[in-house]
Design an enzyme around this catalytic site. Structure first.
Site, PDB file in Angstrom:
ATOM      1  N   ALA A  77      47.180  46.250  35.801  1.00 27.83           N
ATOM      2  CA  ALA A  77      48.220  47.198  35.250  1.00 27.83           C
ATOM      3  C   ALA A  77      49.491  46.811  35.712  1.00 27.83           C
ATOM      4  O   ALA A  77      50.790  47.033  34.840  1.00 27.83           O
ATOM      5  CB  ALA A  77      48.117  48.641  35.806  1.00 27.83           C
TER       6      ALA A  77
ATOM      7  N   GLY B 172      49.006  39.845  35.508  1.00 27.21           N
ATOM      8  CA  GLY B 172      47.972  39.232  34.777  1.00 27.21           C
ATOM      9  C   GLY B 172      47.915  37.904  35.630  1.00 27.21           C
ATOM     10  O   GLY B 172      48.950  37.487  36.249  1.00 27.21           O
ATOM     11  N   ARG B 173      46.670  37.215  35.529  1.00 28.02           N
ATOM     12  CA  ARG B 173      46.555  36.082  36.354  1.00 28.02           C
ATOM     13  C   ARG B 173      45.254  35.249  35.930  1.00 28.02           C
ATOM     14  O   ARG B 173      44.475  35.951  35.145  1.00 28.02           O
ATOM     15  CB  ARG B 173      46.236  36.102  37.825  1.00 28.02           C
TER      16      ARG B 173
ATOM     17  N   HIS C  33      35.556  45.546  32.412  1.00 27.07           N
ATOM     18  CA  HIS C  33      36.206  46.360  33.036  1.00 27.07           C
ATOM     19  C   HIS C  33      36.475  45.699  34.581  1.00 27.07           C
ATOM     20  O   HIS C  33      35.495  45.340  35.195  1.00 27.07           O
ATOM     21  CB  HIS C  33      35.456  47.923  33.302  1.00 27.07           C
ATOM     22  N   ASP C  34      37.824  45.699  34.882  1.00 26.35           N
ATOM     23  CA  ASP C  34      37.890  45.065  36.026  1.00 26.35           C
ATOM     24  C   ASP C  34      37.131  45.539  37.371  1.00 26.35           C
ATOM     25  O   ASP C  34      36.785  44.848  38.274  1.00 26.35           O
ATOM     26  CB  ASP C  34      39.305  44.690  36.296  1.00 26.35           C
ATOM     27  N   THR C  35      36.773  47.023  37.434  1.00 30.44           N
ATOM     28  CA  THR C  35      36.071  47.270  38.489  1.00 30.44           C
ATOM     29  C   THR C  35      34.594  46.801  38.395  1.00 30.44           C
ATOM     30  O   THR C  35      34.068  46.852  39.625  1.00 30.44           O
ATOM     31  CB  THR C  35      36.281  48.975  38.436  1.00 30.44           C
TER      32      THR C  35
ATOM     33  N   THR D 271      46.547  49.470  41.449  1.00 28.74           N
ATOM     34  CA  THR D 271      47.102  50.473  40.875  1.00 28.74           C
ATOM     35  C   THR D 271      46.537  51.695  41.044  1.00 28.74           C
ATOM     36  O   THR D 271      47.026  52.915  41.397  1.00 28.74           O
ATOM     37  CB  THR D 271      47.669  50.010  39.585  1.00 28.74           C
TER      38      THR D 271
ATOM     39  N   ASN E 202      38.068  58.512  40.329  1.00 31.17           N
ATOM     40  CA  ASN E 202      39.246  57.675  40.093  1.00 31.17           C
ATOM     41  C   ASN E 202      40.018  58.457  41.366  1.00 31.17           C
ATOM     42  O   ASN E 202      40.334  59.532  41.313  1.00 31.17           O
ATOM     43  CB  ASN E 202      39.685  57.899  38.609  1.00 31.17           C
TER      44      ASN E 202
ATOM     45  N   GLY F  44      43.702  44.126  45.827  1.00 33.73           N
ATOM     46  CA  GLY F  44      45.093  44.113  46.212  1.00 33.73           C
ATOM     47  C   GLY F  44      44.962  44.699  47.761  1.00 33.73           C
ATOM     48  O   GLY F  44      45.611  44.477  48.709  1.00 33.73           O
TER      49      GLY F  44
END
Length: 511
Positions: free
Chosen positions: A28, A31-32, A271-273, A294, A331, A441
């Site tokens: 969010a 990006g990498r 989904h990144d999770t 985030t 969440n 992170g």
């Protein structure tokens, strides 16, 4: 003196680079592009990660018919993706390799509308867009909250894709839309020309059956009946595919733009999770996880969804994972509150560096003010210190004023939210856990990890930081045939690849 790698069973040195893969990991705030190089003989592989490109991301406020809308700058993300793939190809060549695969993961729920000729009909709305206020209540009043949960198993969040579609049903773009694509599916379609709906992200839309892992004709029809403007929605949804599906090679245009050959693109846990949970270095199934960024996603990994009335009442969600798993989770507002706090101070002309803020929080009185960060007041951008002060006053607690007090309030409140979430998902699922894995992170925030261990009464294992990218890469490597095995085998690769920090619940906070 370092030992010289000896020849492995396949005639290669044990540490030889076998293949390189590129993960595009979109968060969010940034990006990498990360290159993962698989090294080692079969059964003893590890993956070396190198971030080769990074670019900013964030919501863009634009005047529109509602007054002011919040959007994603998708063209910026596309350019960052191409630049990242170009850098990934160069890095692989520097190692004497070519990329063997590409995968994309991102946040969930937000969609782009695409016309029949492939034209993007505007930038996707951001899930914090103000026009979503009250939409979830209207939808669930018409469809029935219990009936919806029995199908999709999702917690009630104001920005679920189905609610976004209802909010946008009168938009000029909707009648022109032939395809509704989640962000990673949209970018993958531009890379390959192949349009699919990857299941881990599709499971956040409110339109998927959590048990069958396919679109729910019942849920889609109910939405169309309640809101006739959405007629034809099912035809706009592409076929669902599982993580590990090879979509196809890069198009000729993308090959020319990136300097790459016909590299295959793999549908990973988009989904990144979902990718981050693959990247958890767990030794068995008795773990809870916090995918910390985030947003914070706090949950356990199950074999089947939990669709009970008690689960719905607790507002726990069933999102789908890799290899037929279910991410049973809550969440939590996450480090968004901290980043917005720092932004508020910076915009007011009083910038505070993150390291200084964390040092001040560590020196502050513990547990002085603990608020509910999952309150909707903390969802939109804005003055977080003022909102924290209001929440403290409303609950009769001391109002945080200094930098240390404010940041300590955020971190104490996050750790308490993690505790509540872990207790809820374990109780409702019956899954016993011995450890909490923090990936992403937030795993670098030592104070938050220590507070989480203290709050949950469980050891916390922090790392990897790039959990989503690593999980993305592992699913690619297995799909292409460089790695083999189930999730336990992939997590063995994670343990050989990363260093972690462990925080015990009895450890005293350094103050």
């Amino acid at each position: 003196m370092s030992a010289t790698p000896h020849d492995g069973a396949h005639g290669l040195p044990d540490d030889a680079a076998r293949a390189a893969f590129a993960a595009v990991d979109l968060g969010a705030s940034s990006g990498r592009a990360v290159v993962g190089v698989v090294r080692g003989v079969p059964g003893e592989e590890r993956v070396d990660l190198t971030e080769v490109a990074r670019f900013a991301n964030g919501p863009v406020e634009v005047p529109d018919a509602t007054g002011s809308g919040l959007y994603w700058d998708l063209l910026h993300l596309w350019r960052g993706t191409l630049d990242g793939l170009r850098a990934a190809g160069a890095h692989a060549r520097s190692l004497g390799l070519r990329l063997s695969g590409i995968g994309i993961d991102s946040w969930a729920v937000d969609v782009g509308l695409v016309a029949a000729d492939g034209t993007l009909l505007g930038n996707p709305r951001h899930h914090r867009d103000p026009r979503l206020a009250g939409v979830a209540d209207d939808v669930l009043a018409r469809l029935g909250a219990a009936e919806q949960y029995a199908v999709d198993g999702l917690q009630v969040l104001p920005f679920t894709t189905s609610f976004q579609l209802v909010a946008g049903r009168h938009d000029a773009a909707w009648p022109l839309a032939a395809s509704v694509r989640l962000v990673p599916d949209l970018l993958a379609s531009w890379l390959t020309g192949v349009v699919v709906s990857e299941v881990t992200n599709a499971s956040t839309t409110g339109l998927l059956d959590a048990t069958t892992r396919d679109w729910s004709d019942r849920a889609v029809a109910a939405l169309e009946d309640a809101y006739p403007e959405l007629g034809g929605l099912r035809a706009r949804l592409a076929d669902v595919v599982e993580p590990g599906t090879v979509l196809g090679p890069l198009t000729a245009a993308v090959q020319a733009a990136t300097g790459l050959g016909p590299v295959p693109v793999v549908a990973v846990g988009s989904h990144d999770t979902a990718s981050a949970v693959v990247g958890v270095p767990a030794t068995d199934e008795r773990f809870a996880y916090v995918s910390s960024g985030t947003w914070s996603l706090v949950g356990v990994e199950l074999d089947a969804p939990v669709l009970t009335a008690e689960s719905r009442a607790a507002n726990v969600t069933n999102e789908l994972g890799v290899d037929g798993t279910v991410r049973y989770l809550k969440n939590v507002m996450g480090l968004w509150v901290l980043s917005e706090t720092l932004r508020t101070w910076r915009d007011a002309g009083d910038p505070v560096a993150l390291d200084d803020a964390l040092a001040a929080a560590e020196a502050a009185e513990p547990g002085r003010t603990v608020v509910d960060l999952d309150d909707d007041a903390f969802l939109p951008p804005g003055d977080m210190p003022a909102r924290l002060a209001a929440a403290a006053r409303a609950s009769g607690q001391p109002v945080p004023v200094t930098v240390g007090e404010v940041v300590r309030c955020v971190l104490d409140s996050l750790a308490d939210a993690y505790r509540r979430a872990v207790e809820r998902v374990t109780t409702l699922s019956g899954r016993e856990v011995d450890v909490v894995h923090v990936v992403g992170g937030g795993s670098q925030n030592a104070l938050l990890c220590r507070l989480t261990a203290e709050a949950t009464g469980l050891p916390v294992v922090a790392g990897p930081v790039e959990g989503a990218a690593l999980g993305n890469l592992l699913v690619q490597a297995r799909a292409i045939g460089v790695l083999d095995g189930d999730l336990a085998a992939l997590r063995g690769v994670v343990r050989r690849s990363v260093a972690v920090e462990r925080y015990e619940p009895a450890e005293e906070l350094a103050r």
